[in-house]
Write an enzyme that holds these catalytic residues in place. Structure first.
Site, mmCIF file in Angstrom:
data_model
loop_
_atom_site.group_PDB
_atom_site.id
_atom_site.type_symbol
_atom_site.label_atom_id
_atom_site.label_comp_id
_atom_site.label_asym_id
_atom_site.label_seq_id
_atom_site.Cartn_x
_atom_site.Cartn_y
_atom_site.Cartn_z
ATOM 1 C CG ASP A 7 29.461 58.286 19.831
ATOM 2 O OD1 ASP A 7 28.404 58.259 19.168
ATOM 3 O OD2 ASP A 7 29.490 58.319 21.074
ATOM 4 C CG ASP A 9 24.873 62.104 21.783
ATOM 5 O OD1 ASP A 9 24.873 63.340 21.809
ATOM 6 O OD2 ASP A 9 24.117 61.433 21.048
#
Length: 222
Positions: A7, A9
């Site tokens: 991922d 963020d």
């Protein structure tokens, strides 16, 4: 061979690129601060709570991209990278990516943020493969403010990843190990599908789940 999924963020960067982009545009005087701060913060709270309507959010988040031509957007993004993103990339994140590459793993960022915002960040991190929300373009290559295809959010990450693998003639079973590093409860569908889920500076729900299931919990913050 292994596959290492990340991922973006609040995982590889110590912040949210989809939050920072409108903040940057507000600072440039290109968005109305009162309207966008309030709505952007409300959507972010929904995201953290796991209740975000991704289609409603994308309608809000992508509309400003249609106001500018690509040359102007690219110039703005270069400034945004320098002022908002590079300062929040932890060295530990760069080191972890480098370690997976050194092991010969296929490395990918898979994010619910759009490709315009995240493409240059992936390049800065030296990550070739990126799954992100795709953007509709007009005949001149400018953005219409609408997404295309399946948003890479929650279970949509699985859909998009499986499609990417199928294009390569692969599946998750093609890899000896599949790592997925994430901070968010929203990524539980994919975390539950890989062989090596890792919680990175996780939210409370993901931390509790990781603890219960014996998943590693790490920090990439300096």
């Amino acid at each position: 061979m292994n596959l290492a999924l990340f991922d973006l963020d609040n995982t590889l960067i110590a912040g949210d690129s989809d939050v920072e982009w409108p903040r940057f545009l507000i600072k440039q005087g290109l968005l109305d601060a009162d309207v966008y701060h309030a709505r952007n913060d409300a959507f972010y709270e929904q995201y953290k709570a796991g209740t975000l309507d991704i289609h409603e959010f994308l309608e809000f988040a992508l509309t400003p991209l249609a106001r500018f031509d690509r040359a102007r957007l690219d110039a703005l993004h270069a400034q945004y990278m320098e002022e908002h993103i590079k300062p929040i990339i932890p060295q530990k994140a760069r080191d972890l990516l480098a370690a997976h590459k050194a092991d010969g793993d296929v490395v990918m960022i898979i994010t619910a943020t759009n490709r315009f915002v995240t493409g240059p960040i992936a390049r800065e991190l030296g990550v070739e493969h990126l799954i992100a929300v795709e953007l509709e373009e007009d005949g001149d290559g400018n953005f219409t403010g609408r997404p295309t295809g399946v948003p890479s959010f929650q279970s949509g990450k699985i859909t998009r990843l499986e499609a990417w693998l199928a294009e390569r003639g692969e599946s998750l079973a093609s890899y000896d190990k599949v790592f997925f590093y994430s901070d968010s409860r929203n990524d539980l569908p994919l975390l539950e599908k890989v062989t090596h889920p890792v919680a990175v500076d996780p939210d409370d729900v993901l931390r509790a789940t990781a603890t219960e299931r014996g998943w590693p919990v790490i920090t990439l913050r300096d």
